[in-house]
Design a protein around this motif. Sequence first.
Motif, PDB file in Angstrom:
ATOM      1  N   VAL A   1       9.214  -6.818 -27.099  1.00  0.00           N
ATOM      2  CA  VAL A   1       9.250  -6.038 -25.862  1.00  0.00           C
ATOM      3  C   VAL A   1      10.427  -6.491 -25.006  1.00  0.00           C
ATOM      4  O   VAL A   1      10.654  -7.698 -24.822  1.00  0.00           O
ATOM      5  CB  VAL A   1       7.937  -6.216 -25.058  1.00  0.00           C
ATOM      6  CG1 VAL A   1       8.015  -5.452 -23.729  1.00  0.00           C
ATOM      7  CG2 VAL A   1       6.749  -5.745 -25.879  1.00  0.00           C
ATOM      8  N   LYS A   2      11.212  -5.538 -24.482  1.00  0.00           N
ATOM      9  CA  LYS A   2      12.324  -5.877 -23.586  1.00  0.00           C
ATOM     10  C   LYS A   2      11.772  -6.134 -22.175  1.00  0.00           C
ATOM     11  O   LYS A   2      11.069  -5.290 -21.623  1.00  0.00           O
ATOM     12  CB  LYS A   2      13.328  -4.721 -23.532  1.00  0.00           C
ATOM     13  CG  LYS A   2      14.137  -4.549 -24.792  1.00  0.00           C
ATOM     14  CD  LYS A   2      15.253  -3.531 -24.628  1.00  0.00           C
ATOM     15  CE  LYS A   2      14.700  -2.125 -24.445  1.00  0.00           C
ATOM     16  NZ  LYS A   2      15.777  -1.096 -24.381  1.00  0.00           N
ATOM     17  N   ILE A   3      12.119  -7.300 -21.602  1.00  0.00           N
ATOM     18  CA  ILE A   3      11.719  -7.619 -20.225  1.00  0.00           C
ATOM     19  C   ILE A   3      12.989  -7.650 -19.370  1.00  0.00           C
ATOM     20  O   ILE A   3      13.860  -8.496 -19.562  1.00  0.00           O
ATOM     21  CB  ILE A   3      10.982  -8.961 -20.135  1.00  0.00           C
ATOM     22  CG1 ILE A   3       9.717  -8.922 -21.011  1.00  0.00           C
ATOM     23  CG2 ILE A   3      10.611  -9.274 -18.685  1.00  0.00           C
ATOM     24  CD1 ILE A   3       8.954 -10.237 -21.031  1.00  0.00           C
TER      25      ILE A   3
ATOM     26  N   ALA B   1       9.307  -1.527 -23.123  1.00  0.00           N
ATOM     27  CA  ALA B   1      10.052  -2.255 -22.101  1.00  0.00           C
ATOM     28  C   ALA B   1       9.206  -2.463 -20.849  1.00  0.00           C
ATOM     29  O   ALA B   1       8.321  -1.661 -20.531  1.00  0.00           O
ATOM     30  CB  ALA B   1      11.322  -1.497 -21.736  1.00  0.00           C
ATOM     31  N   VAL B   2       9.493  -3.579 -20.169  1.00  0.00           N
ATOM     32  CA  VAL B   2       8.876  -3.889 -18.874  1.00  0.00           C
ATOM     33  C   VAL B   2       9.988  -4.216 -17.887  1.00  0.00           C
ATOM     34  O   VAL B   2      10.923  -4.955 -18.233  1.00  0.00           O
ATOM     35  CB  VAL B   2       7.911  -5.094 -18.986  1.00  0.00           C
ATOM     36  CG1 VAL B   2       7.373  -5.470 -17.602  1.00  0.00           C
ATOM     37  CG2 VAL B   2       6.758  -4.786 -19.925  1.00  0.00           C
TER      38      VAL B   2
ATOM     39  N   ILE C   1       6.600 -12.452 -14.196  1.00  0.00           N
ATOM     40  CA  ILE C   1       7.149 -12.596 -15.554  1.00  0.00           C
ATOM     41  C   ILE C   1       6.154 -13.356 -16.434  1.00  0.00           C
ATOM     42  O   ILE C   1       5.893 -12.987 -17.591  1.00  0.00           O
ATOM     43  CB  ILE C   1       8.510 -13.326 -15.509  1.00  0.00           C
ATOM     44  CG1 ILE C   1       9.547 -12.458 -14.768  1.00  0.00           C
ATOM     45  CG2 ILE C   1       8.991 -13.658 -16.922  1.00  0.00           C
ATOM     46  CD1 ILE C   1      10.851 -13.175 -14.477  1.00  0.00           C
ATOM     47  N   GLU C   2       5.599 -14.425 -15.884  1.00  0.00           N
ATOM     48  CA  GLU C   2       4.615 -15.227 -16.613  1.00  0.00           C
ATOM     49  C   GLU C   2       3.392 -14.401 -17.000  1.00  0.00           C
ATOM     50  O   GLU C   2       2.920 -14.472 -18.152  1.00  0.00           O
ATOM     51  CB  GLU C   2       4.194 -16.401 -15.723  1.00  0.00           C
ATOM     52  CG  GLU C   2       3.142 -17.315 -16.322  1.00  0.00           C
ATOM     53  CD  GLU C   2       2.637 -18.334 -15.305  1.00  0.00           C
ATOM     54  OE1 GLU C   2       1.431 -18.627 -15.326  1.00  0.00           O
ATOM     55  OE2 GLU C   2       3.456 -18.810 -14.491  1.00  0.00           O
ATOM     56  N   LEU C   3       2.891 -13.588 -16.051  1.00  0.00           N
ATOM     57  CA  LEU C   3       1.710 -12.766 -16.320  1.00  0.00           C
ATOM     58  C   LEU C   3       1.998 -11.676 -17.349  1.00  0.00           C
ATOM     59  O   LEU C   3       1.147 -11.359 -18.195  1.00  0.00           O
ATOM     60  CB  LEU C   3       1.201 -12.140 -15.020  1.00  0.00           C
ATOM     61  CG  LEU C   3       0.587 -13.097 -13.989  1.00  0.00           C
ATOM     62  CD1 LEU C   3       0.330 -12.386 -12.669  1.00  0.00           C
ATOM     63  CD2 LEU C   3      -0.727 -13.663 -14.543  1.00  0.00           C
ATOM     64  N   VAL C   4       3.191 -11.084 -17.261  1.00  0.00           N
ATOM     65  CA  VAL C   4       3.573 -10.038 -18.226  1.00  0.00           C
ATOM     66  C   VAL C   4       3.622 -10.613 -19.638  1.00  0.00           C
ATOM     67  O   VAL C   4       3.093 -10.022 -20.597  1.00  0.00           O
ATOM     68  CB  VAL C   4       4.928  -9.403 -17.828  1.00  0.00           C
ATOM     69  CG1 VAL C   4       5.504  -8.596 -18.995  1.00  0.00           C
ATOM     70  CG2 VAL C   4       4.768  -8.514 -16.609  1.00  0.00           C
ATOM     71  N   LYS C   5       4.247 -11.774 -19.767  1.00  0.00           N
ATOM     72  CA  LYS C   5       4.336 -12.399 -21.103  1.00  0.00           C
ATOM     73  C   LYS C   5       2.948 -12.749 -21.633  1.00  0.00           C
ATOM     74  O   LYS C   5       2.653 -12.533 -22.819  1.00  0.00           O
ATOM     75  CB  LYS C   5       5.202 -13.661 -21.028  1.00  0.00           C
ATOM     76  CG  LYS C   5       6.685 -13.360 -20.863  1.00  0.00           C
ATOM     77  CD  LYS C   5       7.508 -14.654 -20.828  1.00  0.00           C
ATOM     78  CE  LYS C   5       8.999 -14.342 -20.758  1.00  0.00           C
ATOM     79  NZ  LYS C   5       9.814 -15.585 -20.719  1.00  0.00           N
ATOM     80  N   ALA C   6       2.105 -13.265 -20.743  1.00  0.00           N
ATOM     81  CA  ALA C   6       0.745 -13.619 -21.162  1.00  0.00           C
ATOM     82  C   ALA C   6      -0.028 -12.379 -21.593  1.00  0.00           C
ATOM     83  O   ALA C   6      -0.772 -12.408 -22.592  1.00  0.00           O
ATOM     84  CB  ALA C   6       0.019 -14.313 -20.006  1.00  0.00           C
TER      85      ALA C   6
END
Length: 594
Positions: free
Chosen positions: A496-498, A517-518, A581-586
């Motif tokens: 996934v593109k962040i 993407a996010v 960012i941390e929550l999205v990755k989790a």
Amino acid sequence: LERLVWLVNGSPTVYDAIFPEVIDHIERNAENDREYRYVLADHARCLAFMLGDGIVPSNSGAGYLARLLIRRALRFMDKSGYRDTLFSIVAKHISLLEQDFPELAGARDRIDEILEIETGKFRAAVEKGRAMVKRHMKKEGKITAEKLIEFYDSHGIHPEIVKEIAGVEVPANFESMVADRHLKAQKKEKREEMPSYDVSTVPLYYEKDYASEFDAEIVIADGTTVILDQTLFYPEGGGERTDTGVLVQNGVTAQVKEAKKAGNAILHVLDRKLKKGKVHGTIDWERRYAMMRHHTATHIINAAARTVLGDHVWQAGSELDEHEARLDITHYKRINEEETERIEKVANEVVARAIPVEKTFMPREEAEARFGFRLYQGGAPKSSELRVVNIEGVDTEACGGMHVDNTAEIGFIKITGLERLQDGVERIRFCAGERALEYMQRQERLLRDVAAVLGAQPENVVKAAEKLVREWKSARKEVEHLQKNMGAGAVAYEGVKIITSDNLLPSAIKELTREKAVVISGSVKNERAILTIASSPDLPIDCSEIAREVGKMMDGGGGKKTIAQAGGSPERLAEAKEKAIELVKAEITRRMKK
């Protein structure tokens, strides 16, 4: 007489006896059911007189009845397959009646335009109504009698349309139920009950309307409210605000905040107590004179609107103070810029002609015989004696307000704004005299300020603004293009593109989150930070949940599944972004493992 003609003629109905040409016209143009030809002919005749007399279709009063007739006629036209317009039937009546009622011929074009506009509104209401009824049925599963009335009265959806869609039974007394609703709505709220006083105050302001000082005696003192035996203070009424000023008694000065009528007495509300006895009063003359100018200007604007827009124009309300005035008039469509300029021009021509303003008390019967019912622009007073304000050849009204002696005293009238108050009623805002000059000076200062910002002469402001807008649009497109290409430098995480660039435009965010993407983008505006979290629809991520969690660090957050925001102090933005960012990755990791 019509029944007598019917009897002598031996026609099947009174309609065939009185207007056979109209019946024949309807029959020739109706494709199927002839059942409605009589009601169509009758409604069209009624509309010819109603619209010819100046009634404007609306959602209240006589205008409501006109709209009711129009929409009823249109439904019957649809049922009978009538191929022409409603006006074609009304026009047939006008051609038969114009010899006895020449004013109908003069109103022909206006009636045609009104019916064309109302037909369009009816068709739009039907389409909108069908969708509304379907939505309601899907949600509620039923339609109550009260809802049926609401559909009809508030949205113009006839019960037959509702019956066709939802299969509901229409109450036999439906029209009576609608009428009852209107009667309840027309009941006025109870006015503030004024105390009763067995005294009268002589209103000096009518015979001495240019005086600013007077002597009087306080005959009743009730706290900070006093009643004088005579006064120059005009009590609020007829849309005109109350006079203010001072009362002086034995060296003590009390501010008069308000004057109001209570029967034959005039109450003066003060900022301090005074005792019974002699007083000297002074009104705020600058305020009074500004309101006198505005009140006479209101009559002139009303007459000018009638000249420009048509005889159907009637006053629907007015209000004025020393700063500005507003006049509400009946009109069937929005007043455009050209008409506004013409109304202003006609009004100022009246001012420049220096016409005397006559203010006379006369018996009601005499006033009506001399001036007709146009007197009652502001409503019909109950008294047997009227105060008539007459601007010869321009406007005559029954009016108890304060006016100048000559139109030239107004100086200049400037229309400052227009708005639609309700369907069928337009509001004109304006100012007069020094207030009009002050308004023009403010507009000129604004123009000079804008010209200075644009680096152009005032006469070239429009061209300079157009050039700036073109350049801004070009630059915005370039920024959008650059931002949309930022995805190439995004961080990849689990496929996934962040993208974490700040100050992204909404269009860029939308473009960047099309697939896998996010976007996490921060911005600061007006000393408030906004963190936007957006994801493409193909990802099993709920942005609203992440925004709510991040919002705990800020002032709150929320939104939709694919895009949400959190807002708060700019000092917390960087920390909140890292948390997002941390929550999205989790969330990506958790969802991917499933």
